[in-house]
Write a protein that holds these residues in place. Sequence first.
Motif, short mmCIF file in Angstrom:
data_model
loop_
_atom_site.label_atom_id
_atom_site.label_comp_id
_atom_site.label_asym_id
_atom_site.label_seq_id
_atom_site.Cartn_x
_atom_site.Cartn_y
_atom_site.Cartn_z
N GLY A 1 0.57 -0.97 -0.09
CA GLY A 1 -0.30 -0.15 -0.06
C GLY A 1 0.95 1.53 -0.46
O GLY A 1 0.41 2.67 0.31
N ALA A 2 2.04 1.45 -0.52
CA ALA A 2 2.96 2.33 -0.27
C ALA A 2 3.27 3.01 -2.04
O ALA A 2 2.64 2.03 -2.54
CB ALA A 2 4.05 1.64 0.24
N ASP A 3 3.89 3.43 -1.58
CA ASP A 3 5.25 4.13 -3.24
C ASP A 3 5.99 2.69 -3.74
O ASP A 3 6.55 2.71 -2.99
CB ASP A 3 5.06 5.37 -3.12
CG ASP A 3 4.27 6.47 -2.69
OD1 ASP A 3 3.29 6.05 -3.91
OD2 ASP A 3 4.54 7.42 -2.20
N GLY A 4 6.20 2.77 -4.73
CA GLY A 4 7.66 2.35 -5.69
C GLY A 4 7.93 3.02 -6.10
O GLY A 4 7.71 3.65 -7.43
N ILE A 5 9.85 3.69 -5.92
CA ILE A 5 10.49 4.29 -6.92
C ILE A 5 11.70 3.57 -6.85
O ILE A 5 12.27 2.70 -6.87
CB ILE A 5 11.22 5.26 -5.33
CG1 ILE A 5 10.21 6.18 -4.31
CG2 ILE A 5 11.88 6.00 -5.93
CD1 ILE A 5 10.77 6.46 -3.14
N TYR A 6 11.02 3.65 -8.62
CA TYR A 6 12.09 3.23 -9.70
C TYR A 6 12.89 4.54 -10.48
O TYR A 6 12.42 5.90 -10.72
CB TYR A 6 11.07 2.50 -10.53
CG TYR A 6 10.29 1.37 -10.35
CD1 TYR A 6 10.76 0.53 -11.20
CD2 TYR A 6 9.35 1.75 -9.36
CE1 TYR A 6 10.49 -0.72 -10.64
CE2 TYR A 6 8.76 0.21 -9.04
CZ TYR A 6 9.04 -0.89 -9.62
OH TYR A 6 8.33 -2.48 -9.91
N ASP A 7 14.11 3.96 -10.63
CA ASP A 7 14.83 4.67 -11.11
C ASP A 7 14.54 4.99 -13.09
O ASP A 7 14.38 3.81 -13.66
CB ASP A 7 16.17 4.69 -11.42
CG ASP A 7 17.02 5.08 -10.19
OD1 ASP A 7 15.96 5.85 -9.16
OD2 ASP A 7 17.89 5.44 -9.19
N ILE A 8 14.57 5.44 -13.76
CA ILE A 8 14.73 4.82 -15.24
C ILE A 8 16.60 4.84 -15.46
O ILE A 8 16.85 6.53 -15.72
CB ILE A 8 13.67 6.35 -15.90
CG1 ILE A 8 12.35 6.39 -15.38
CG2 ILE A 8 13.99 5.77 -17.45
CD1 ILE A 8 11.77 7.29 -16.09
N VAL A 9 16.88 4.32 -16.24
CA VAL A 9 18.24 3.62 -16.84
C VAL A 9 18.39 3.63 -18.00
O VAL A 9 17.71 3.00 -18.74
CB VAL A 9 18.86 2.88 -15.82
CG1 VAL A 9 19.02 3.34 -14.08
CG2 VAL A 9 18.53 1.24 -16.09
N GLY A 10 19.10 3.95 -19.19
CA GLY A 10 19.46 4.14 -19.87
C GLY A 10 18.85 5.01 -20.84
O GLY A 10 18.78 5.99 -20.80
N LYS A 11 19.17 4.97 -21.92
CA LYS A 11 18.45 5.72 -23.40
C LYS A 11 17.52 5.15 -24.28
O LYS A 11 17.83 4.67 -24.69
CB LYS A 11 19.72 6.11 -24.18
CG LYS A 11 20.79 7.18 -23.09
CD LYS A 11 22.05 7.36 -23.74
CE LYS A 11 22.52 8.68 -23.30
NZ LYS A 11 24.31 8.48 -23.16
N GLY A 12 16.83 6.55 -24.88
CA GLY A 12 15.70 5.88 -25.89
C GLY A 12 15.07 4.78 -25.45
O GLY A 12 15.02 4.37 -24.52
N ASP A 13 14.63 4.02 -26.65
CA ASP A 13 13.68 3.52 -27.00
C ASP A 13 14.38 1.66 -26.01
O ASP A 13 13.93 0.34 -25.52
CB ASP A 13 13.39 2.10 -28.07
CG ASP A 13 12.28 3.15 -28.37
OD1 ASP A 13 12.29 4.25 -27.68
OD2 ASP A 13 12.26 3.17 -29.88
N ARG A 14 15.61 2.29 -25.84
CA ARG A 14 16.40 0.92 -24.34
C ARG A 14 16.60 1.57 -23.28
O ARG A 14 17.12 0.22 -21.59
CB ARG A 14 17.87 1.30 -24.83
CG ARG A 14 17.79 -0.03 -26.15
CD ARG A 14 19.27 -0.24 -26.07
NE ARG A 14 19.26 -0.65 -27.21
CZ ARG A 14 20.24 -1.06 -28.73
NH1 ARG A 14 21.88 -0.94 -27.89
NH2 ARG A 14 20.50 -1.57 -29.33
N ARG A 15 15.42 2.62 -22.66
CA ARG A 15 15.69 2.50 -21.03
C ARG A 15 14.53 1.97 -20.63
O ARG A 15 13.88 0.94 -20.43
CB ARG A 15 14.18 3.94 -20.92
CG ARG A 15 15.36 5.46 -21.64
CD ARG A 15 14.71 6.81 -21.59
NE ARG A 15 13.75 6.57 -22.69
CZ ARG A 15 13.00 7.52 -23.14
NH1 ARG A 15 13.83 9.14 -22.24
NH2 ARG A 15 12.98 7.60 -23.43
N LYS A 16 14.62 1.66 -19.09
CA LYS A 16 14.40 0.63 -18.29
C LYS A 16 14.01 0.82 -16.85
O LYS A 16 14.58 1.97 -16.63
CB LYS A 16 15.61 -0.71 -17.85
CG LYS A 16 15.54 -1.48 -19.51
CD LYS A 16 14.70 -2.59 -19.86
CE LYS A 16 15.37 -2.61 -21.17
NZ LYS A 16 13.88 -3.65 -21.30
N LEU A 17 13.11 0.48 -16.69
CA LEU A 17 13.01 0.52 -14.88
C LEU A 17 13.15 -0.20 -13.97
O LEU A 17 13.05 -1.06 -14.08
CB LEU A 17 10.90 0.31 -14.67
CG LEU A 17 10.13 1.30 -15.45
CD1 LEU A 17 8.80 1.23 -15.68
CD2 LEU A 17 10.41 3.05 -15.09
#
Length: 500
Positions: free
Chosen positions: A359-375
């Motif tokens: 019941g919380a927030d999940g914090i995700y970094d976005i890494v990579g560039k363009g269409d190869r970005r990942k959460l």
Amino acid sequence: MTLLNDPRTRHRRLGVAAVAAGLLAALLTAGSAAATPDPGDGPAAREKVSRSDAAEVKAAVASGEIPGQDEIVHSDNVQHLTNIPKDALPGINSDLAFQGKYAFAGNYDGFRILDISNPKAPKTVSQVLCPGSQNDISVSGNLLFLSTDSSRSDDSCNSTTQPATEKSSWEGMKVFDITDKANPKYVAAVETACGSHTHSLVPERKNVYIYVSSYSPSATFPDCQPPHDGISVIKVPRHAPEKAAVVNFPVLFPGEGSDGGGNPGSPTNPGVSKTTGCHDITVLPSKDLAAGACMGDGILFSIKDPEHPKVIDQVEDNVNFAFWHSATFNQKADKVVFTDELGGGGAATCNAAIGPNRGADGIYDIVGKGDRRKLVFRSYYKIPRHQADTENCVAHNGSLIPVKGKDLMVQAWYQGGVSVWDFTDSVHPKEIAYFERGPLSTDTLQVGGSWSAYYYNGYIYSNDIAKGFDVLKLSDRRTDPAKRVHLRELNVQTQPDYFD
């Protein structure tokens, strides 16, 4: 359509016992058909709690561990400027949008326009009776958009409830002309598959695109057939809104058969909602990005071509997330905060029994560039104050507080109140301010509290389900620079570039 014009941080031991008998357990173990994220469009639910839990709540109030019934408490850096009670629209208050000196407040019975030029004394400009949950609301120029996700007899504001099993039933988007704020005019309606639970705008100069989120199809619903693994895209010509129409239905979770390609939910992933569409989408037009909170999945996608969004990455959390509810980018677009609406907004989940990661927030970094970005997952954030077992509480709608070099957010937590927190360090988020009321009841679990809490032009505005429209002033050296940022318009699910 009917126009209705009207000239401190505390340690808490509470909640070790299981929450409201049977309610949360049913929500956690049932299949996706039983999922009811966000309160329904009937009267706010009242669930009896056990005698021992009720006694514990009363004891905690008496000892000062939690606020008294309806008592207001807040951190020293927050000032409660005013509350504007509900008036002609008695239904559940929902989302907020802003434009110039006006706030637009959704309500399951319609919407309200308030003049907030004096934040200490907002004035009602108009109230429009137009029932249809959730009445999720947004504005762009002289147009106002309203979501209908309850099956209605027709697309008028005089409609009545009607079963979704009937082909003639209507759900979808409504469009109003708000050139005259005192006299909004209903100008268009667009029916969409499975209705419109929420929506997000992708505005352009000549057109406004609307991403419509809806879910929970059934073979018995003529206009909401499974697998429904996509979103409706509506194109609205600004100068001819009556020509608004669905122009695409991109499938975000391709898969074989009626189950589609999203999270299968229970029993494969117990306690997790099956993905049958999205609950909410936040777009970041300046970066051609969007983040989708889609029941059992979180997604990142490109909106370079707004009519044809393209999924870049898809993630799941089958340990702690029950229902992916909403998303917020940070200013640099290298992080996304996803919320988990455990219990559908109607359960007491902010207690020791549930713990800090559900019941919380999940914090995700976005890494990579363009269409190869990942959460990439980094951490969870949940308010540090346990709430009573008679208080519905879970992560809900919030917005950024625009301070350069910092990632700050204000967020609604239903009866958990309003929390201001810092996630500049993705791994170690922390609360820096709060505002809340004591429980609506010490005997029954009643649905109430802040639905949406957003920062707009120097103030925090909260739409409380039961209590009305609250205005808060935040005074803190960490957030004060945000007072220099002034927007002409804010739809939180269409995130602006605050410093452009």
